[in-house]
Design a protein around this motif. Structure first.
Motif, PDB file in Angstrom:
ATOM      1  N   GLU A  30      54.069 -83.145 -48.823  1.00 13.46           N
ATOM      2  CA  GLU A  30      53.665 -82.604 -50.110  1.00 13.46           C
ATOM      3  C   GLU A  30      52.019 -82.713 -50.558  1.00 13.46           C
ATOM      4  O   GLU A  30      51.574 -81.463 -50.759  1.00 13.46           O
ATOM      5  CB  GLU A  30      54.342 -83.358 -51.444  1.00 13.46           C
ATOM      6  CG  GLU A  30      53.787 -82.824 -52.777  1.00 13.46           C
ATOM      7  CD  GLU A  30      54.625 -83.608 -53.900  1.00 13.46           C
ATOM      8  OE1 GLU A  30      54.399 -83.489 -55.029  1.00 13.46           O
ATOM      9  OE2 GLU A  30      55.544 -84.375 -53.518  1.00 13.46           O
ATOM     10  N   PHE A  31      51.307 -83.468 -49.850  1.00 17.75           N
ATOM     11  CA  PHE A  31      50.018 -83.625 -50.059  1.00 17.75           C
ATOM     12  C   PHE A  31      49.232 -83.237 -48.837  1.00 17.75           C
ATOM     13  O   PHE A  31      47.875 -83.152 -48.765  1.00 17.75           O
ATOM     14  CB  PHE A  31      49.492 -85.001 -50.328  1.00 17.75           C
ATOM     15  CG  PHE A  31      49.806 -85.638 -51.500  1.00 17.75           C
ATOM     16  CD1 PHE A  31      48.824 -85.326 -52.661  1.00 17.75           C
ATOM     17  CD2 PHE A  31      51.073 -86.276 -51.876  1.00 17.75           C
ATOM     18  CE1 PHE A  31      49.205 -85.623 -54.142  1.00 17.75           C
ATOM     19  CE2 PHE A  31      51.381 -86.558 -53.316  1.00 17.75           C
ATOM     20  CZ  PHE A  31      50.550 -86.360 -54.294  1.00 17.75           C
ATOM     21  N   GLN A  32      50.054 -82.621 -47.711  1.00 19.01           N
ATOM     22  CA  GLN A  32      49.476 -82.205 -46.500  1.00 19.01           C
ATOM     23  C   GLN A  32      48.430 -82.971 -45.977  1.00 19.01           C
ATOM     24  O   GLN A  32      47.076 -82.635 -45.568  1.00 19.01           O
ATOM     25  CB  GLN A  32      48.832 -80.538 -46.989  1.00 19.01           C
ATOM     26  CG  GLN A  32      49.941 -79.939 -47.408  1.00 19.01           C
ATOM     27  CD  GLN A  32      49.300 -78.402 -47.499  1.00 19.01           C
ATOM     28  OE1 GLN A  32      48.120 -78.146 -47.451  1.00 19.01           O
ATOM     29  NE2 GLN A  32      50.164 -77.338 -48.203  1.00 19.01           N
ATOM     30  N   SER A  33      48.717 -84.274 -45.872  1.00 15.61           N
ATOM     31  CA  SER A  33      47.713 -85.101 -45.339  1.00 15.61           C
ATOM     32  C   SER A  33      48.498 -86.282 -44.346  1.00 15.61           C
ATOM     33  O   SER A  33      49.464 -86.797 -44.980  1.00 15.61           O
ATOM     34  CB  SER A  33      47.021 -85.853 -46.607  1.00 15.61           C
ATOM     35  OG  SER A  33      46.185 -84.858 -47.339  1.00 15.61           O
ATOM     36  N   CYS A  34      47.770 -86.904 -43.486  1.00 12.20           N
ATOM     37  CA  CYS A  34      48.297 -88.085 -42.890  1.00 12.20           C
ATOM     38  C   CYS A  34      47.964 -89.108 -43.542  1.00 12.20           C
ATOM     39  O   CYS A  34      46.819 -89.413 -43.819  1.00 12.20           O
ATOM     40  CB  CYS A  34      47.879 -88.095 -41.420  1.00 12.20           C
ATOM     41  SG  CYS A  34      48.575 -89.536 -40.400  1.00 12.20           S
TER      42      CYS A  34
END
Length: 304
Positions: A42-46
């Motif tokens: 959803e946040f397009q982050s690791c």
């Protein structure tokens, strides 16, 4: 994003393990993994770096963790507030001196006037209380120092006399009888201090500055987060300390401790009521604050 996903993420970080988080939350490990994967998508982050031995937060993961903790804290606070909305509940943090020596006289007097008010009180150091107010965990705090953070509003309500304490023996009694300067005692004896974040610790820093004593000249032998433990260590000869007179002169302390007055330029500090400027305080919380201010105005007037 759902609350259960945030709970899974925070649990993994807090316990450092997917397995332990699964056990604490009573859900399966694959479900925990799914929750975190959905957040990362959803946040397009690791958010987490997983290895066979450890779990580490990425920079964005650290930022997300702090936000998640705040969101869950506010959620729990709101649920508790709505659950108890028929009662006047004040969630309050109090540092050592207010919680130990002031609240025992304040709260019984207030309950006689407002028996419907319920207090949920947590003791911590002053900085810890300020942090909890920002998180939304506390409506109000009673602390021993102020902060430059402009999100807070501080109202002084009590003047706390501070003193130097030593073991009660012939050596220190002679120093007291000879009126040895406090500056000299501080720089020649082993010193016990409160921990960083404590209002008492901040007072000592300000005292040293006013007396032109560099902190590097002190012989600090211990740092503690408990005032009663400090008193016991001083009484048993580990070192000297600077604490509130209310604590130094509490029942029984005069049998084990010698009390030295500090120079008048730095012999007291203010204790403060503190709250978040942006939070709307309910009327009964403001009524309690007014009671505290009035209570100690009257007490000070009687003592003068």
């Amino acid at each position: 994003m759902e609350f259960k996903q945030l709970q899974s993420f925070v649990a993994v970080v807090d316990y450092g393990s997917f397995t332990k988080a699964s056990e604490k939350l009573f859900i399966s490990q694959p479900t925990i993994s799914t929750h975190i994967r959905m957040l990362e998508d959803e946040f397009q982050s690791c958010l987490l770096v997983r290895t066979t031995k450890s779990i580490e937060l990425t920079p964005r993961g650290q930022e997300f963790y702090e936000c998640a903790v705040s969101i869950l804290s506010l959620k729990n606070h709101l649920i508790e507030s709505w659950t108890n909305e028929s009662r006047n509940v004040i969630h309050m943090g109090a540092s050592t001196i207010p919680s130990t020596y002031l609240l025992p006289e304040l709260l019984p007097a207030y309950k006689k006037l407002c028996p419907e008010t319920y207090f949920n009180i947590h003791q911590s150091d002053s900085q810890g209380i300020l942090d909890k107010i920002l998180e939304g965990s506390f409506n109000l705090g009673l602390v021993g120092m102020i902060s430059e953070d402009d999100r807070f509003c501080f109202e002084p309500f009590y003047q706390d006399q501070m003193v130097l304490i030593t073991q009660k023996n012939h050596y220190f009694q002679k120093l007291k009888d000879n009126c040895l300067p406090i500056e000299q005692i501080l720089q020649t004896e082993d010193l016990i201090l409160r921990e960083e974040g404590s209002g008492s610790r901040k007072f000592v820093c300000e005292l040293l500055e006013k007396l032109n004593i560099p902190e590097s000249s002190l012989q600090v032998t211990a740092r503690l987060n408990d005032q009663e433990s400090i008193k016991n260590l001083v009484a048993n000869g580990l070192g000297i300390s600077v604490i509130s007179k209310a604590a130094a002169c509490s029942p029984g302390s005069d049998q084990k401790l010698l009390v030295f007055d500090l120079p008048m330029v730095a012999d007291s500090r203010s204790l403060y009521l503190v709250y978040h400027k942006s939070f709307i305080l309910k009327s009964y919380i403001r009524e309690f604050m007014e009671f505290v201010l009035h209570f100690y105005r009257e007490t000070n007037a009687r003592d003068q």
